[in-house]
Scaffold this motif. Structure first.
Motif, mmCIF file in Angstrom:
data_model
loop_
_atom_site.group_PDB
_atom_site.id
_atom_site.type_symbol
_atom_site.label_atom_id
_atom_site.label_comp_id
_atom_site.label_asym_id
_atom_site.label_seq_id
_atom_site.Cartn_x
_atom_site.Cartn_y
_atom_site.Cartn_z
ATOM 1 N N VAL A 21 14.471 31.326 56.099
ATOM 2 C CA VAL A 21 13.045 31.468 55.756
ATOM 3 C C VAL A 21 12.260 32.025 56.936
ATOM 4 O O VAL A 21 11.456 32.951 56.789
ATOM 5 N N LEU A 22 12.502 31.491 58.115
ATOM 6 C CA LEU A 22 11.794 31.957 59.307
ATOM 7 C C LEU A 22 12.064 33.439 59.568
ATOM 8 O O LEU A 22 11.136 34.220 59.767
ATOM 9 N N VAL A 23 13.332 33.810 59.534
ATOM 10 C CA VAL A 23 13.704 35.210 59.788
ATOM 11 C C VAL A 23 13.083 36.131 58.741
ATOM 12 O O VAL A 23 12.593 37.211 59.058
ATOM 13 N N TRP A 24 13.092 35.700 57.478
ATOM 14 C CA TRP A 24 12.557 36.510 56.372
ATOM 15 C C TRP A 24 11.099 36.891 56.607
ATOM 16 O O TRP A 24 10.676 37.995 56.288
ATOM 17 N N PHE A 25 10.321 35.968 57.185
ATOM 18 C CA PHE A 25 8.890 36.200 57.347
ATOM 19 C C PHE A 25 8.490 36.727 58.725
ATOM 20 O O PHE A 25 7.302 36.921 58.984
ATOM 21 N N LEU A 26 9.450 36.984 59.592
ATOM 22 C CA LEU A 26 9.109 37.581 60.887
ATOM 23 C C LEU A 26 8.582 39.006 60.676
ATOM 24 O O LEU A 26 9.056 39.722 59.789
ATOM 25 N N PRO A 27 7.635 39.438 61.507
ATOM 26 C CA PRO A 27 7.006 40.747 61.299
ATOM 27 C C PRO A 27 7.749 41.908 61.988
ATOM 28 O O PRO A 27 7.154 42.694 62.719
ATOM 29 N N PHE A 28 9.057 42.017 61.745
ATOM 30 C CA PHE A 28 9.843 43.085 62.356
ATOM 31 C C PHE A 28 10.589 43.868 61.284
ATOM 32 O O PHE A 28 10.834 43.359 60.188
ATOM 33 N N ASN A 29 10.989 45.093 61.626
ATOM 34 C CA ASN A 29 11.701 45.946 60.669
ATOM 35 C C ASN A 29 13.115 45.455 60.359
ATOM 36 O O ASN A 29 13.642 45.763 59.302
ATOM 37 N N TRP A 30 13.726 44.722 61.243
ATOM 38 C CA TRP A 30 15.119 44.320 61.102
ATOM 39 C C TRP A 30 15.300 42.981 60.397
ATOM 40 O O TRP A 30 16.421 42.510 60.240
ATOM 41 N N THR A 31 14.224 42.364 59.961
ATOM 42 C CA THR A 31 14.347 41.009 59.406
ATOM 43 C C THR A 31 15.151 40.972 58.101
ATOM 44 O O THR A 31 15.807 39.975 57.827
#
Length: 192
Positions: A21-31
């Motif tokens: 969940v945390l990774v999904w919502f990170l504001p980066f192109n690679w998430t």
């Protein structure tokens, strides 16, 4: 309570859910790639804990309880994330079918166990194929970006549809196996 290697792997899989969940919502192109990788890692630990438990006889009551819970939590959360990003009728319907079946079959297994007939609702080959197709579909949909110009979303939707069909098929098999126990009218209190 004895914690075996398979149980530790299952606990690790549960710990990966908030990471997903945390990774999904990170504001980066690679998430999207990272989210797909996290889910795939969880799916691999699901396979590994089962293999280790069977190969080395590392069974525990806690592990037997926790393993299906971890699977259902991971799939439900991943499907919610996918629907959040693709809120169309098809994705919502497929996610509802898959999550609804998991809830229904979990309740059915619990009820059959209370009757002492849990063996009637054991996992069959259709359920195993459903799990593989479902896991691949979720990884592809979490990734979601085209690969060499190929539309992964379309492929993922196709796989998710196939997983939903297999979900209904395996759910029907479980219900059919439990039907004789459901039809009994022995006057016992059903808890309702």
């Amino acid at each position: 309570m004895r914690l075996t290697i398979p149980t530790w792997l299952t606990l690790f899989r549960i710990a990966l859910i908030p990471v997903l969940v945390l990774v999904w919502f990170l504001p980066f192109n690679w998430t999207n790639f990272a989210a797909a990788l996290v889910f795939a890692l969880g799916a691999l630990t699901d396979w590994a804990d089962g293999w280790i438990a069977r190969r080395y006889g590392m069974y525990s009551a806690f592990g037997a309880f926790l393993d299906p819970v971890a699977d259902k939590l991971a799939v439900a959360v991943a499907l919610l994330l996918i629907v959040q990003r693709h809120p169309d009728w098809f994705m919502v319907l497929m996610a509802a079918v898959i999550i609804g079946r998991e809830i229904t079959i979990s309740a059915l297994r619990e009820w059959m166990a209370a009757l002492g007939e849990r063996a009637r609702v054991k996992v069959a080959w259709v359920g195993k194929i459903k799990t593989i197709v479902q896991m691949v579909a979720i990884v592809v949909l979490l990734y979601g970006s085209p690969i060499m110009g190929l539309p992964t979303i379309v492929f993922g939707e196709f796989l998710l549809g196939a997983a939903a069909i297999l979900t209904l098929w395996s759910g029907w098999n479980y219900l059919h196996a439990a039907w004789p126990a459901m039809r009994r009218d022995d006057g016992e209190d059903s808890g309702q």
